[in-house]
Design a protein around this motif. Structure first.
Motif, mmCIF file in Angstrom:
data_model
loop_
_atom_site.group_PDB
_atom_site.id
_atom_site.type_symbol
_atom_site.label_atom_id
_atom_site.label_comp_id
_atom_site.label_asym_id
_atom_site.label_seq_id
_atom_site.Cartn_x
_atom_site.Cartn_y
_atom_site.Cartn_z
ATOM 1 N N TRP A 1 15.018 -11.786 7.058
ATOM 2 C CA TRP A 1 14.179 -12.093 8.214
ATOM 3 C C TRP A 1 12.854 -12.683 7.746
ATOM 4 N N LYS A 2 12.131 -13.246 8.691
ATOM 5 C CA LYS A 2 10.824 -13.832 8.375
ATOM 6 C C LYS A 2 9.865 -13.588 9.526
ATOM 7 N N VAL A 3 8.682 -13.116 9.196
ATOM 8 C CA VAL A 3 7.609 -12.912 10.171
ATOM 9 C C VAL A 3 6.464 -13.849 9.803
ATOM 10 N N THR A 4 5.980 -14.588 10.786
ATOM 11 C CA THR A 4 4.943 -15.592 10.542
ATOM 12 C C THR A 4 3.765 -15.361 11.481
ATOM 13 N N VAL A 5 2.565 -15.357 10.910
ATOM 14 C CA VAL A 5 1.329 -15.263 11.694
ATOM 15 C C VAL A 5 0.542 -16.539 11.441
ATOM 16 N N LYS A 6 0.258 -17.311 12.517
ATOM 17 C CA LYS A 6 -0.463 -18.583 12.398
ATOM 18 C C LYS A 6 -1.739 -18.533 13.226
ATOM 19 N N ASP A 7 -2.741 -19.259 12.764
ATOM 20 C CA ASP A 7 -3.946 -19.453 13.579
ATOM 21 C C ASP A 7 -4.571 -20.794 13.231
ATOM 22 N N ASN A 8 -5.360 -21.330 14.146
ATOM 23 C CA ASN A 8 -5.998 -22.632 13.938
ATOM 24 C C ASN A 8 -7.447 -22.479 13.490
ATOM 25 N N GLY A 9 -7.742 -21.388 12.790
ATOM 26 C CA GLY A 9 -9.101 -21.122 12.345
ATOM 27 C C GLY A 9 -9.536 -21.995 11.186
ATOM 28 N N LYS A 10 -10.714 -21.638 10.646
ATOM 29 C CA LYS A 10 -11.327 -22.485 9.614
ATOM 30 C C LYS A 10 -10.641 -22.367 8.256
ATOM 31 N N GLY A 11 -9.811 -21.332 8.071
ATOM 32 C CA GLY A 11 -9.017 -21.267 6.862
ATOM 33 C C GLY A 11 -9.788 -20.803 5.637
ATOM 34 N N PHE A 12 -9.343 -21.253 4.441
ATOM 35 C CA PHE A 12 -9.890 -20.766 3.180
ATOM 36 C C PHE A 12 -9.719 -21.844 2.118
ATOM 37 N N ASP A 13 -10.416 -21.671 1.023
ATOM 38 C CA ASP A 13 -10.288 -22.555 -0.136
ATOM 39 C C ASP A 13 -9.776 -21.752 -1.325
ATOM 40 N N GLY A 14 -8.914 -22.371 -2.120
ATOM 41 C CA GLY A 14 -8.414 -21.720 -3.326
ATOM 42 C C GLY A 14 -7.409 -20.627 -3.017
ATOM 43 N N ASP A 15 -7.262 -19.717 -3.980
ATOM 44 C CA ASP A 15 -6.314 -18.622 -3.857
ATOM 45 C C ASP A 15 -6.975 -17.468 -3.100
ATOM 46 N N PRO A 16 -6.525 -17.141 -1.889
ATOM 47 C CA PRO A 16 -7.200 -16.083 -1.119
ATOM 48 C C PRO A 16 -7.053 -14.703 -1.745
ATOM 49 N N PHE A 17 -5.999 -14.500 -2.554
ATOM 50 C CA PHE A 17 -5.787 -13.193 -3.160
ATOM 51 C C PHE A 17 -6.647 -12.981 -4.403
ATOM 52 N N ALA A 18 -7.195 -14.059 -4.940
ATOM 53 C CA ALA A 18 -8.010 -13.949 -6.152
ATOM 54 C C ALA A 18 -9.490 -13.787 -5.841
ATOM 55 N N LYS A 19 -9.880 -13.922 -4.577
ATOM 56 C CA LYS A 19 -11.288 -13.836 -4.232
ATOM 57 C C LYS A 19 -11.794 -12.409 -4.344
ATOM 58 N N ASN B 1 -9.287 -12.131 12.919
ATOM 59 C CA ASN B 1 -10.329 -11.814 13.885
ATOM 60 C C ASN B 1 -11.720 -11.843 13.254
ATOM 61 N N LYS B 2 -11.820 -11.431 11.979
ATOM 62 C CA LYS B 2 -13.121 -11.336 11.324
ATOM 63 C C LYS B 2 -13.608 -12.655 10.745
ATOM 64 N N TYR B 3 -12.685 -13.461 10.210
ATOM 65 C CA TYR B 3 -13.117 -14.601 9.410
ATOM 66 C C TYR B 3 -12.691 -15.968 9.942
ATOM 67 N N ALA B 4 -11.626 -16.039 10.747
ATOM 68 C CA ALA B 4 -11.028 -17.345 11.031
ATOM 69 C C ALA B 4 -11.740 -18.118 12.125
ATOM 70 N N SER B 5 -12.360 -17.428 13.098
ATOM 71 C CA SER B 5 -12.942 -18.086 14.281
ATOM 72 C C SER B 5 -11.906 -18.970 14.971
ATOM 73 N N ALA B 6 -10.702 -18.447 15.105
ATOM 74 C CA ALA B 6 -9.600 -19.218 15.682
ATOM 75 C C ALA B 6 -9.664 -19.196 17.209
ATOM 76 N N THR B 7 -9.118 -20.255 17.830
ATOM 77 C CA THR B 7 -9.026 -20.327 19.290
ATOM 78 C C THR B 7 -7.601 -20.117 19.783
ATOM 79 N N ALA B 8 -6.626 -20.217 18.885
ATOM 80 C CA ALA B 8 -5.221 -20.010 19.256
ATOM 81 C C ALA B 8 -4.472 -19.479 18.047
ATOM 82 N N ALA B 9 -3.480 -18.643 18.322
ATOM 83 C CA ALA B 9 -2.694 -18.057 17.235
ATOM 84 C C ALA B 9 -1.304 -17.716 17.754
ATOM 85 N N SER B 10 -0.421 -17.415 16.825
ATOM 86 C CA SER B 10 0.949 -17.054 17.213
ATOM 87 C C SER B 10 1.530 -16.092 16.189
#
Length: 279
Positions: free
Chosen positions: A222-240, A203-212
């Motif tokens: 089990w597996k839980v998946t959150v997807k969005d069509n936002g602008k995404g990120f570069d590099g390792d998001p956990f290292a930022k 909600n804060k960073y992606a500027s997405a128009t659709a998500a699931s």
């Protein structure tokens, strides 16, 4: 008078009334009352008994049900207050105390590198307090929505996910197959916290128009998946620098023995949390 006793009385009183009337009629009243008149008097007698006795029993039954509903609502409110108090104590109060300790320590630090590390640690603690507050507000909103529902039932995982999705600007499609009984209480809390953090970041960073949001599997895998069509990120998001929310989410998963991945695929940002190996 107990609830079950009243129900059995409502069932048996008309039956016993007809049985006693028919016995008395055939044994003692046949010389005085004809068969046709007796047949007409039977439903009248049942109606009179229903009006006099059964209506009183129904009133008692309704009174008991209302008292049970009031007791249930009071218990739900008490549990909500206890849960909020526990969250405030375990999360916010302890984090604020830790924050004050770190602030005092920061005043005494002279080394520049250690000073920067302390500032980052304080910012992380502030982020955790913010997350605890959001979680408490979400829980209160969920309790309110459930209490106002026409069917007062306990909230399930998918219901809580739907409530969280309403706070996001993006339209979210939810496909949830994971059953509540397949996770224990701690797993539910931690999984919901991770999903909430993923939605906050989207909600804060992606500027997405659709998500699931999707969840598949069973208790051992089990597996839980959150997807969005936002602008995404570069590099390792956990290292930022400053991405405390993502790091805390990954730490949660590690503590639970889950695997968390965050990557880009087909112009979508995908956050995956899974336990075990799906076959």
């Amino acid at each position: 008078m107990y609830y079950k006793q009243i129900k059995w009385m409502i069932l048996f009183i008309p039956t016993f009334t007809v049985a006693i009337w028919e016995y008395v009629r055939h044994q003692f009243l046949l010389p005085y009352i004809s068969m046709d008149l007796g047949n007409w008097l039977t439903p009248v007698l049942v109606y009179v008994v229903s009006i006099t006795l059964l209506t009183q029993l129904f009133r008692i039954l309704e009174k008991i049900q209302k008292e049970l509903e009031i007791e249930r609502s009071e218990k739900a409110a008490l549990e909500a207050r206890e849960q909020l108090a526990r969250e405030l104590h375990d999360g916010i109060a302890q984090s604020l105390f830790l924050l004050s300790v770190k602030a005092e320590k920061l005043e005494k630090v002279r080394n520049e590198n250690e000073h920067e590390q302390n500032i980052l640690s304080i910012r992380k603690t502030i982020h955790e307090v913010n997350r605890y507050v959001r979680q408490a507000i979400t829980n209160l909103r969920l309790d309110r929505d459930v209490s106002q529902s026409s069917t007062p039932i306990s909230s399930t995982l998918v219901e809580q996910v739907h409530v969280m999705a309403k706070d996001v600007r993006t339209q979210i499609n939810i496909h949830w197959e994971l059953k509540d009984h397949q996770l224990d209480e701690k797993e539910k809390v931690e999984l919901l916290a991770c999903i909430r953090e993923a939605l906050i970041n989207m909600n804060k960073y992606a500027s997405a128009t659709a998500a699931s949001i999707s969840a598949i599997g069973m208790s051992h895998s089990w597996k839980v998946t959150v997807k969005d069509n936002g602008k995404g990120f570069d590099g390792d998001p956990f290292a930022k620098k400053g991405k405390f929310g993502l790091r805390i989410m990954k730490e949660r998963c590690n503590e639970m023995g889950w695997i968390m991945n965050m990557y880009r695929e087909d112009r979508e940002t995908i956050v995956e949390i899974h336990k075990g190996a799906l076959t």
